[in-house]
Design a protein around this motif. Structure first.
Motif, PDB file in Angstrom:
ATOM      1  N   ARG A 533      43.996  31.996  47.923  1.00 46.36           N
ATOM      2  CA  ARG A 533      44.162  33.436  47.760  1.00 46.36           C
ATOM      3  C   ARG A 533      45.183  34.010  48.730  1.00 46.36           C
ATOM      4  NH1 ARG A 533      41.422  38.244  49.213  1.00 46.36           N
ATOM      5  NH2 ARG A 533      41.721  39.851  47.614  1.00 46.36           N
ATOM      6  N   GLU A 534      45.177  33.572  49.964  1.00 52.66           N
ATOM      7  CA  GLU A 534      46.156  34.082  50.920  1.00 52.66           C
ATOM      8  C   GLU A 534      47.572  33.681  50.532  1.00 52.66           C
ATOM      9  OE1 GLU A 534      45.507  36.304  53.189  1.00 52.66           O
ATOM     10  OE2 GLU A 534      43.447  36.247  52.409  1.00 52.66           O
ATOM     11  N   LEU A 536      48.539  33.082  47.484  1.00 48.04           N
ATOM     12  CA  LEU A 536      48.881  33.872  46.304  1.00 48.04           C
ATOM     13  C   LEU A 536      49.310  35.285  46.699  1.00 48.04           C
ATOM     14  CD1 LEU A 536      49.003  34.153  43.224  1.00 48.04           C
ATOM     15  CD2 LEU A 536      46.566  34.743  43.249  1.00 48.04           C
ATOM     16  N   ARG A 537      48.596  35.882  47.648  1.00 46.17           N
ATOM     17  CA  ARG A 537      48.965  37.223  48.103  1.00 46.17           C
ATOM     18  C   ARG A 537      50.359  37.224  48.717  1.00 46.17           C
ATOM     19  NH1 ARG A 537      44.981  41.183  49.104  1.00 46.17           N
ATOM     20  NH2 ARG A 537      46.058  41.805  51.016  1.00 46.17           N
ATOM     21  N   GLU A 539      52.734  35.112  48.016  1.00 45.31           N
ATOM     22  CA  GLU A 539      53.690  34.896  46.930  1.00 45.31           C
ATOM     23  C   GLU A 539      53.987  36.190  46.185  1.00 45.31           C
ATOM     24  OE1 GLU A 539      53.677  32.704  42.567  1.00 45.31           O
ATOM     25  OE2 GLU A 539      52.408  31.881  44.155  1.00 45.31           O
ATOM     26  N   LEU A 540      52.985  37.049  46.069  1.00 48.42           N
ATOM     27  CA  LEU A 540      53.155  38.305  45.345  1.00 48.42           C
ATOM     28  C   LEU A 540      53.657  39.425  46.234  1.00 48.42           C
ATOM     29  CD1 LEU A 540      49.943  38.218  43.092  1.00 48.42           C
ATOM     30  CD2 LEU A 540      52.286  37.694  42.435  1.00 48.42           C
ATOM     31  N   ARG A 612      46.801  36.831  37.816  1.00 48.66           N
ATOM     32  CA  ARG A 612      47.234  36.450  39.158  1.00 48.66           C
ATOM     33  C   ARG A 612      47.223  37.663  40.093  1.00 48.66           C
ATOM     34  NH1 ARG A 612      50.284  31.925  40.023  1.00 48.66           N
ATOM     35  NH2 ARG A 612      51.849  33.090  41.221  1.00 48.66           N
ATOM     36  N   ALA A 616      44.635  38.380  43.409  1.00 44.29           N
ATOM     37  CA  ALA A 616      45.121  38.692  44.757  1.00 44.29           C
ATOM     38  C   ALA A 616      44.612  40.039  45.258  1.00 44.29           C
ATOM     39  CB  ALA A 616      46.651  38.684  44.753  1.00 44.29           C
ATOM     40  N   SER A 617      43.930  40.800  44.428  1.00 46.46           N
ATOM     41  CA  SER A 617      43.545  42.164  44.789  1.00 46.46           C
ATOM     42  C   SER A 617      42.278  42.175  45.634  1.00 46.46           C
ATOM     43  CB  SER A 617      43.315  42.991  43.524  1.00 46.46           C
ATOM     44  OG  SER A 617      42.146  42.565  42.846  1.00 46.46           O
ATOM     45  N   ASP A 618      42.081  43.312  46.283  1.00 42.43           N
ATOM     46  CA  ASP A 618      40.822  43.570  46.994  1.00 42.43           C
ATOM     47  C   ASP A 618      39.892  44.442  46.159  1.00 42.43           C
ATOM     48  OD1 ASP A 618      41.409  42.357  49.739  1.00 42.43           O
ATOM     49  OD2 ASP A 618      43.131  43.701  49.472  1.00 42.43           O
ATOM     50  N   ARG A 637      36.216  39.286  41.794  1.00 46.30           N
ATOM     51  CA  ARG A 637      36.779  40.440  42.481  1.00 46.30           C
ATOM     52  C   ARG A 637      35.954  41.693  42.202  1.00 46.30           C
ATOM     53  NH1 ARG A 637      37.843  38.386  45.908  1.00 46.30           N
ATOM     54  NH2 ARG A 637      38.895  40.215  46.770  1.00 46.30           N
TER      55      ARG A 637
END
Length: 710
Positions: A533-534, A536-537, A539-540, A612, A616-618, A637
């Motif tokens: 996840r980190e 991915l975040r 990367e985005l 994706r 990556a969202s909260d 999520r």
């Protein structure tokens, strides 16, 4: 929304009466769709025009007294001579030298006159339930009476109905309580079960005229039997007659007599009433087109045929355009199907925005897709402020569904497909059951909900009509179980609502368990295959200290008001949540520029791999569509969902399923003031979740259920 709008339109005028006409398409021959009794207007051809105009040129017009034509109250304006003159004037104004005339009911009088006395303008005639002065005095179903003073050839009544009902066919009734007459009369026109929408349409068209107009029309002259005999003897062009054997307004004997006197062809429609072009549009459309095509000059047509062993396995896939989640899961199912059948060819008959997903995935969109009428555009037209009466919107989409089914029919007629897969392809499923003789391939139906449900604030009419639609579907399956070779529920038995289809009907959960196979949910991706996840975040482009809130409303374009309210809450939410970054995904049918940009607010039009971004969202804020909610559930999520008001699927079916998974927090749109929404964002963002796991093999399970059909 109309399925097709006119290419050109205009007016002709005769003796001070203006007549409105429209033209569609440019094929040959031209079809002149004639008016009927002035109690309806040219909209009654709505199920024919889109299909016929793809193959022919179509001209239609409002007769005097309704639609966009004038409403004179002098009987002469409705006379036989005047009606024929209107038709000729429309032919002249549209530059039509010759045409195939298509007429319903009373329009047969003017059509026969034109075919006999103006034969140079008429290539052929299609008469549907002709109401002319031919009758069978010995008919056990229909007799005539002069009790109302309109003359013995005007007032039919069905012996099973009380006399006082048909006594409403009277001038006094028309001028004192027209609405009551309309409901009675069109109820008689549609004796077929489950005709509520057709009756409502016809009553609406009848309300566009007046009792005074109907009285004037009733006083106009009509040809008698001797005149009809003379005309029929002179007609040399081909004649096709379509007549329902349950017609309570005009006996089949009339069509039998015309066929005998003209040498025409009679097709008796078993179980059909007086207006089959509305109740059985596919059957009528095909017969009109076949008749007209026989009159066209033969053209060279090169086709191919493949011996069975040389044929590739071919699938035609239809994915509902109302939401993008269908497309993502269907692409995953198609990929899993290819693993089981390498080399299988998959064509997609699809609309925007589904085509965006398919093109990004490298799938092949059938070129006939350009003829499909946009269901998403219709849904957007039907929506209010975060309010979509989904059931009524589907009912009012009837002419679009007919038009799109006719495109489908043309595609499968020539496509040599082994399997058709319809993911909530409502048009295909309904009209295949209405016309089971057209099915020449394996057919699989996919859905993630079963059963229309009335809203809590529904009146008695909505509850009745909803149950009637459910009853029709149940009867379809019981009568023709062979139409669906496989029915796949995208989910599990517990995901089906524990409710009834309606009074006297079975329970939805029990009926679904009996008639469906369950694939488990299909997300279209495997969460385990995503990067850390980190990572991915990063990367985005999300920083480690940012709290990311993704806002998305699907692909149909009805979520603009929800996006507006969430964007308004951004600043108060940012005061409560340090480092808040809100990513608003408008979808392909909403303009991102409508929401502006400011620090911390990121507005994007379309994200192909939305999951994706969700992963990556909260926190996510969504509209309440099942696909996005289940993607968030699979990703674990936290999310807020706001079901559309009056959207029975989101209000009942989706809410029930999310409760099964313990997922999401439901909010009411009416409560979404900026401070309340900001508080909800602050409470939910980054929250740890403990949802029930979502299966990751749903696509493979669905493909396994489809594979043996190939």
């Amino acid at each position: 929304m109309r399925a097709r709008t006119a290419d050109t339109e205009g007016y002709v005028e005769r003796d001070g009466v203006k007549i409105h006409y429209e033209t569609y398409g440019d094929g040959w021959p031209t079809l002149l769709l004639m008016p009927a009794w002035t109690i309806v207007n040219k909209r009654f051809w709505k199920a024919q025009i889109p299909y016929l105009a793809r193959h022919h040129r179509v001209v239609t017009y409002d007769g005097p007294g309704n639609g966009r034509s004038d409403r004179p109250v002098e009987p002469a304006a409705y006379s036989q001579e005047a009606q024929v003159a209107y038709a000729r004037a429309v032919l002249d104004a549209t530059g039509t030298d010759q045409a195939v005339l298509v007429a319903l009911s009373k329009g047969a009088n003017w059509t026969l006159d034109l075919a006999a006395n103006h034969s140079d303008r008429v290539l052929g005639s299609v008469l549907i339930g002709p109401s002319v002065d031919y009758a069978d005095p010995g008919s056990p179903r229909l007799r005539y009476t002069d009790r109302t003073g309109l003359g013995p050839s005007r007032v039919p009544f069905v012996e099973a109905d009380p006399l006082e009902h048909w006594a409403k066919y009277h001038r006094d009734q028309w001028t004192t309580d027209l609405d009551d007459f309309l409901w009675f009369f069109f109820g008689q026109c549609f004796p077929e079960p489950h005709s509520t929408k057709q009756i409502e349409d016809a009553v609406g068209w009848g309300r566009e005229t007046s009792g005074a107009v109907l009285v004037a029309d009733s006083l106009a002259d009509r040809p008698d039997r001797k005149t009809l005999d003379e005309w029929c003897a002179r007609i040399t062009s081909p004649v096709l007659l379509l007549h329902g054997d349950e017609d309570r307004v005009s006996p089949v004997k009339r069509s039998e007599t015309i066929a005998e006197r003209t040498g025409g062809e009679l097709v008796t429609l078993r179980g059909a009433g007086h207006i089959p072009l509305a109740r059985d549009p596919v059957a009528v459309n095909l017969r009109i087109h076949e008749f007209a095509a026989r009159l066209a000059p033969r053209q060279q047509r090169n086709r191919q045929w493949s011996r069975w062993a040389g044929r590739p396995r071919k699938v035609l896939y239809l994915s509902s355009p109302i939401g993008l989640g269908h497309a993502r899961r269907d692409v995953a199912i198609a990929a899993a199907l290819r693993e089981r059948h390498p080399g299988v060819e998959v064509d997609w008959l699809a609309q925007h925005p589904v085509t965006r997903v398919l093109e990004a995935a490298g799938e092949r969109v059938h070129p006939a897709s350009r003829w499909l009428v946009s269901e998403s555009a219709h849904i957007e037209d039907e929506a209010g402020e975060h309010d979509l009466h989904c059931f009524e919107a589907l009912r009012r989409m009837d002419e679009i569904l007919v038009a799109n089914f006719m495109v489908f029919h043309d595609v499968v007629r020539d496509g040599e497909y082994d399997l058709v897969v319809g993911d909530e392809a409502w048009d295909v499923d309904h009209f295949l059951h209405e016309n089971p003789e057209l099915k020449r391939y394996a057919y699989a139906w996919l859905t993630d909900f079963v059963g229309n449900l009335p809203m809590p604030d529904a009146d008695a009419r909505e509850a009745l009509v909803t149950a009637d639609y459910n009853a029709e579907m149940i009867e379809h399956i019981a009568r023709f179980p062979r139409v669906r070779d496989r029915a796949v529920f995208v989910g599990n038995p517990g995901d089906v609502v524990d409710a009834s289809f309606g009074p006297g009907l079975p329970g939805i959960r029990e009926w679904t368990a009996e008639h469906y196979s369950f694939a488990g949910y299909v997300t279209g991706f495997d969460p385990a295959a995503l990067p850390d996840r980190e990572a991915l975040r990063a990367e985005l482009g999300f920083g480690p200290d940012e709290r990311v809130c993704v806002v998305t409303v699907g692909g149909s374009g009805v979520g603009g008001h929800l996006l507006g309210r969430v964007v308004t809450a951004f600043e108060p939410a940012a005061r409560l949540v340090p480092g808040l970054r809100m990513v608003v995904v408008t979808g392909p049918r909403i303009d991102p520029a409508a929401f502006g940009r400011r620090p911390g607010l990121d507005v994007r039009a379309f994200v192909p791999d939305l999951y994706r971004l969700l992963a990556a969202s909260d926190l996510a804020i969504v509209q309440g569509g099942l696909s996005t909610c289940m993607e968030l559930t699979a990703l674990g999520r936290p999310f807020l969902y706001v079901p559309l008001r009056h959207h029975f699927e989101q209000q009942f079916h989706v809410t029930h399923r999310l409760r099964q998974y313990g997922a999401g927090r439901r909010l009411a749109y009416a409560d979404l003031n900026p401070d309340a929404l900001a508080a909800a964002i602050a409470a939910e963002i980054g929250r740890e979740t403990a949802y029930r796991p979502v299966e990751t093999d749903g696509a493979a399970e669905a493909a396994a259920l489809l594979a043996d059909l190939l």
